[in-house]
Design an enzyme around this catalytic site. Structure first.
Site, PDB file in Angstrom:
ATOM      1  N   CYS A  75     -27.297  -0.801  64.481  1.00  0.00           N
ATOM      2  CA  CYS A  75     -27.063  -1.541  65.723  1.00  0.00           C
ATOM      3  C   CYS A  75     -26.044  -2.647  65.487  1.00  0.00           C
ATOM      4  CB  CYS A  75     -28.370  -2.130  66.236  1.00  0.00           C
ATOM      5  SG  CYS A  75     -29.532  -0.890  66.807  1.00  0.00           S
TER       6      CYS A  75
ATOM      7  N   GLU B 112     -26.101  -4.362  62.134  1.00  0.00           N
ATOM      8  CA  GLU B 112     -26.436  -4.763  60.785  1.00  0.00           C
ATOM      9  C   GLU B 112     -25.222  -4.853  59.868  1.00  0.00           C
ATOM     10  OE1 GLU B 112     -27.928  -2.662  62.897  1.00  0.00           O
ATOM     11  OE2 GLU B 112     -29.741  -1.848  62.025  1.00  0.00           O
TER      12      GLU B 112
END
Lengths: 814, 307
Positions: free
Chosen positions: A456, A458
């Site tokens: 997402c 990270e």
């Protein structure tokens, strides 16, 4: 209102919705007939469970006396067995081969990690949202052959058997989730190694290493295991080469015959040898990808990372040699795109299904950003990838536009243009800040610059880091337990510390300190569990194939799951910052400062879900400072909570096995809905069971002063201390259609990133359209929206999440 | 410390000049244009808005009002009725209203407070080429307050725009010209009588002040804001006269055409009478706007529709 007027309003509404849908639809235009067919097949097919992998791996363990091998070799031989026996689907018209599963959108299972029982399979087959088809015969067969073997041996069971009672209590209460109970660690992206190393070369490195160092013991075993998987992957490619050759011989169509021949030759070459052309590079990567997601079921599947950087040299070389033109490259990229969409996420059940309720498997392609030498990495492939994204609009893969001070407006404008029809892609990230994050964590400058974002939001050092997400953490629930002196009011069970009844708090500071004590307590429990789980993976699930591709596993002779990567990091993802901030701010403002209400009045209202206290709830909702409006009163609280979370987590020594540092992310996927369902009403006026705020975004509908004010609030948090944060913003479709406003949005975003923010994504969609789609799901099957760090089909979302997205503030102005 | 009355501060405004801006809305205006879409900017005193859609009918306002100016109206909403004759606009009801459906417009603020808010967005101005816009109401109406704010912004090097009707005594207007970077200049009706009819005042000052922006070699940045209202400002004679004046002023940068839209709802919330009912005018059609845009363009002006 007259009937005429009502009818006219309705017509206007419909025409607005139609306009919005048209705008979306007109964006989708696959390059040519081939791509259109591939895309239609990929988008149209329903998701099924393929039992092949599970049956093969079970067969392997049953057939062989695996105990005679050391663990890594056992696993490597299992991988070999799979690669020698899995079926070899070739999609009609595809240019790239290799597929996890027996056919398009057929998903394997991983019984070593989590073995589904008959009931699980039944639920998966019949559930309303995101089902996985599997018929009764297959379910019975699965139960007899697969489940009967793995019962009692799975990672999932080992985890729940090993963690403490406190851990289980907190888990059951919805204080945190556990990422690794159904899916293996992964959370990583490939680096340049994938694109410039062939497996033969890596095998050679391994042989030399074993010889040169006269290795024995663990290191030797690990390396031997890695070698077995490397050879197994070459076998898999060779099998494809044979099949394609056969297909070519039988093919009547001359053009396709040639293609198949060329594909066969490509499979003979890569991944055994390093790729030399654009096409080979894509096929090479894809084989590696399929290998990694067949070996285990790692989170975020696997990420190609900085794809434009890796592909560009191949592109330039091919174009110069006259072998490829721009359109040819685009066609290959679009066939490659479809491959991701053909592989939905493995089926998830229980809490994990709730925290990540989607077919999206989060594979992310980074576009733009800086090069290793610090200069802008935007190149022709960056623009091509944006075009491909715009034309394809499939659920997968995800993308990320990496911005920065050196990235031009021309590129950002193009990306914003791609955002404007809707779909939620691409999201925007700040590469300058990502580099700061990575440097703070001790990465070298070069390893930081070649990093980016996966999953997402990270942050990671691509190809060199094992950064593992261990679970979501419910901040508002911790406050709820604090306000109830250690008791979870939902169950009446004591799960936390006795930090004193709220009546005894003489000041806001007293209450805040009690909250922090409670937070420390639960983080401690989570950390303890994390150590246990890390050990379980170390002892049960080595991943020698993945280890081949992540530096320095081969050099160290150490598995990825045992600390072989150059950098090791462990994350907890904090959820509900907006809700907890507004709740704390509300108590501070209404109880301790303005003294509008006594604390016991508030507690009573909370325990009754504000029944008979609607006026109080309205005051909390409307007349109380809210995070996200550039109001220091509430924003300062957000900063304290954010900093305290980071301080507590980072105060832990590195993990026992991987020696990973401990860090914090701020992203939710879909867990804010689950966490909300576990939480009673909160002092910010939120009713019991309603979703929490997501990411680090303000509470839905509470950011009332525009995007700029949201940006200012968000930037008070020191993003560089986290590993990544997620901010969602919903824009009215009209806002971004006009170029001059889009330019202002770009400038606004630039300022936001100058202030070291990590990420922002735009959901361009009207509440009207969403409501309409909710009522007529059959007509809006293809309506895609941004959820958290990914997009999804709106009608596939659970109702609570649909509501939550509708309730987010729809900015009609900047 | 100089204080002034404002009714709103809009940060990150994108329609009030170049780039990203902070717009300060001054309270009080000498004109009373019938189409005014910020009617809360007209009176110098505070105003009370009632948003029926937000009202939960709790009755807190009825209980708190010392003058019994609020009474229950209709269960199905609007729930309450405000007797505006009795209401003193003391603000007690809006203070207690839990939903924010009763809201005061207008507050007395210190210059420094406003400057602090303006300065909060400096990075955004720099990135986007934006700045501050003083709007209203009529900013020149609160002359000392405006001057102090301009001085404060000047010190910070912030780009200053003023959205004005130009209805100011010329000698006062003159004094601030040099410190203002951009004028958003409202030009409505050229015929004096017509102007008087629809705005309540003469346009003598407005035209004189506009001209003065181009005298003495000044050549200020001016964006003309023209409200496009069928039958009122969009008449053939008005447009012809408008072009005559604007053409005589060498250096008008651009014209913003602001198409009229009905704001009756807002007037209702404010308890104010709205004169431009549908019998008087209507929203201009796209064709009308396009034609007018074309006419201005033919005269060599840069034309934008909307802010």
């Amino acid at each position: 209102m007259t009937d005429m007027k009502i009818k006219k309003d309705k017509d206007d509404l419909n025409s607005d919705i139609q306009k919005e849908m048209m705008k979306r639809q007109s964006s989708i235009k696959p390059l040519n007939n081939r791509i259109e067919k591939l895309r239609d097949e990929s988008v149209g097919k329903t998701v099924k469970i393929s039992t092949e992998r599970a049956e093969l791996i079970t067969e392997f363990y049953k057939k062989n006396d695996v105990e005679e091998y050391l663990l890594s070799v056992q696993r490597a031989l299992g991988f070999k067995y799979l690669m020698e026996n899995v079926s070899l689907p070739v999609e009609e018209g595809q240019l790239i081969v290799g597929l996890r599963g027996t056919s398009v959108k057929e998903v394997p299972t991983y019984p070593e990690v989590c073995c589904h029982n008959k009931k699980d399979l039944q639920i998966l087959n019949s559930r309303e949202k995101n089902p996985y088809e599997i018929d009764e015969r297959d379910r019975d067969h699965y139960d007899k052959t697969v489940k009967s073997y793995w019962e009692g041996k799975t990672i999932r069971e080992k985890i729940f058997d090993s963690v403490s009672e406190d851990w289980l209590n907190a888990y059951d209460a919805g204080i945190f989730t556990e990422f690794m109970e159904q899916r293996a660690p992964g959370h990583t992206a490939g680096g340049s190694r994938i694109f410039n190393r062939g497996l033969k070369g890596i095998i050679n490195d391994i042989d030399k290493k074993i010889q040169r160092c006269d290795l024995t013991g663990d290191k030797k075993t690990e390396l031997e295991a890695m070698k077995i998987t490397a050879e197994a992957m070459i076998t898999y490619a060779e099998r494809y080469a044979d099949k394609l050759e056969q297909m070519s011989e039988n093919e009547k169509d001359e053009i396709r015959k040639k293609e198949l021949k060329k594909m066969s030759q490509t499979c003979r070459k890569v991944p055994a040898n390093p790729p030399e052309t654009f096409w080979e590079a894509l096929q090479h990567y894809w084989f590696v990808h399929v290998g990694i997601v067949t070996e285990s079921n790692p989170w975020d599947s696997f990420n190609p990372g900085r794809l434009d950087q890796h592909l560009y040299p191949f592109y330039v070389k091919d174009v110069e040699a006259g072998k490829l033109d721009r359109e040819g490259a685009k066609e290959l990229l679009e066939t490659f795109w479809v491959k991701f969409n053909n592989q939905p996420a493995p089926p998830k059940v229980g809490v994990t299904a709730q925290e990540s309720n989607t077919y999206n498997d989060f594979s992310k392609i980074n576009i733009g950003g800086l090069k290793k030498d610090g200069s802008s990495g935007v190149n022709e492939i960056s623009y091509l990838l944006l075009e491909v994204l715009n034309e394809m609009r499939t659920l997968q893969p995800n993308t990320a536009v990496l911005t920065g001070k050196k990235i031009t407006n021309r590129f950002l404008d193009k990306a914003l243009e791609v955002v404007s029809p809707g779909f939620g892609e691409p999201p925007f990230f700040n590469h300058d800040a990502i580099i700061k994050i990575l440097l703070r964590q001790g990465k070298s400058m070069e390893d930081a610059r070649t990093g980016g974002v996966s999953g997402c939001v990270e942050t990671g050092s691509f190809g060199k880091e094992c950064y593992i997400l261990t679970g979501y953490f419910n901040l508002p629930k911790v406050l709820e337990v604090t306000l109830n002196n250690g008791i979870d009011p939902r169950t009446g069970k004591k799960i936390g510390l006795e930090t004193g009844p709220p009546l005894e708090f003489e000041s806001f500071q007293d209450m805040y300190e009690a909250f922090i004590q409670q937070l420390e307590y639960f983080i401690d429990i989570k950390m303890d569990g994390n150590d246990i789980i890390e050990e379980i993976y170390h002892e049960n699930l080595p991943v020698p194939f993945l280890s081949l591709w992540i530096d320095d596993c081969v050099k160290k002779g150490k598995d990825y799951n045992s600390g072989g990567a150059r950098y090791n990091t462990q994350y907890i993802q904090m959820v509900g910052l907006g809700t907890v901030t507004d709740s704390l701010a509300s108590i501070k403002y209404n109880v301790f400062e303005k003294v509008k209400y006594e604390i016991d009045e508030v507690m009573k209202a909370l325990s009754n879900n504000f029944e008979q206290s609607e006026i109080m709830r309205q005051v909390f909702s409307n007349k109380t400072p809210k995070y996200g409006n550039d109001d220091d009163f509430s924003d300062d609280i957000a900063v304290s909570v954010f900093d305290d979370c980071i301080d507590i987590v980072e105060s832990y020594p590195s993990t026992p096995i991987r020696k990973a540092s401990r860090r914090v992310y701020g992203l939710p996927t879909t867990v804010h809905v689950y966490f909300g369902s576990m939480c009673g009403s909160t002092p910010d006026g939120r009713l019991s069971g309603k979703p929490l705020s997501e990411g680090i975004s303000p509470v839905q509908g509470m950011d009332r002063n525009g995007i700029g004010a949201v940006f200012c609030s968000i930037c008070k948090l020191d993003h560089v201390k986290s590993g990544g944060t997620l901010l969602n913003q919903k824009l009215a479709p009209d806002l971004v259609q006009d170029k001059s406003t889009r330019n202002k949005l770009r400038d606004l975003m630039r300022s936001y990133f100058y202030m070291d923010a990590h990420h922002v994504q735009y959901n361009v969609v009207s509440a009207n359209l969403l409501r309409h789609a909710q009522e007529n799901p059959e007509k809006f099957r293809n309506l895609m929206v941004r959820v958290a760090g990914y997009s999804d089909y709106f009608v596939n979302l659970p109702k609570g999440l649909q509501e939550e997205i509708i309730e987010r503030t729809e900015h009609k102005d900047l | 410390m100089v204080k002034g009355k404002i009714f709103d501060i809009k940060r990150f405004a994108v329609h009030d000049g170049p780039g990203i801006r902070t717009t300060i809305f001054f309270k009080g205006c000498p004109m009373m244009c019938q189409w005014c879409h910020n009617p809360e900017g007209i009176d110098e005193g505070v105003d009370l808005f009632y948003y029926p859609g937000k009202c939960m009918a709790c009755g807190s306002c009825i209980d708190v009002c010392q003058f019994e100016a609020i009474s229950e109206k209709d269960k199905n909403g609007p729930h309450i009725q405000i007797n505006r004759e009795i209401c003193t606009k003391c603000g007690d009801c809006s203070e207690i209203c839990p939903t924010g459906s009763l809201k005061m417009a207008g507050q007395l603020v210190e210059v420094d407070h406003v400057l602090d808010i303006i300065k909060r967005s400096e990075l955004f101005y720099e990135t986007s080429g934006g700045g501050v816009t003083f709007s209203g109401g009529e900013p020149f109406q609160q002359y000392d307050f405006l001057r102090a704010l301009i001085e404060g912004c000047k010190e910070e090097g912030i780009h200053i725009a003023v959205d004005t009707s130009g209805h100011v005594r010329p000698e006062k207007f003159e004094k601030l010209i040099s410190d203002i970077d951009l004028f958003l200049y409202d030009l409505k009706i050229i015929d004096e009588k017509e102007h008087q009819k629809y705005t309540g005042v003469t346009n003598k000052y407005a035209i004189k002040n506009l001209k003065s922006l181009f005298e003495k070699g000044r050549g200020k940045d001016v964006w003309i804001r023209f409200p496009a209202i069928p039958y009122i400002t969009m008449t053939e004679s008005n447009i012809t006269k408008m072009i005559d004046i604007l053409s005589s002023l060498k250096g008008i940068k651009r014209i913003n055409i602001l198409p009229f839209h009905d704001v009756e709802e807002k007037y209702k919330k404010l308890g104010r009478q709205y004169l431009l009912s549908s019998t008087v005018t209507r929203a201009p059609t796209k064709k009308e706007i396009d034609e007018m845009t074309q006419r201005f363009r033919e005269e060599g002006f840069e034309v934008h529709v909307g802010g």
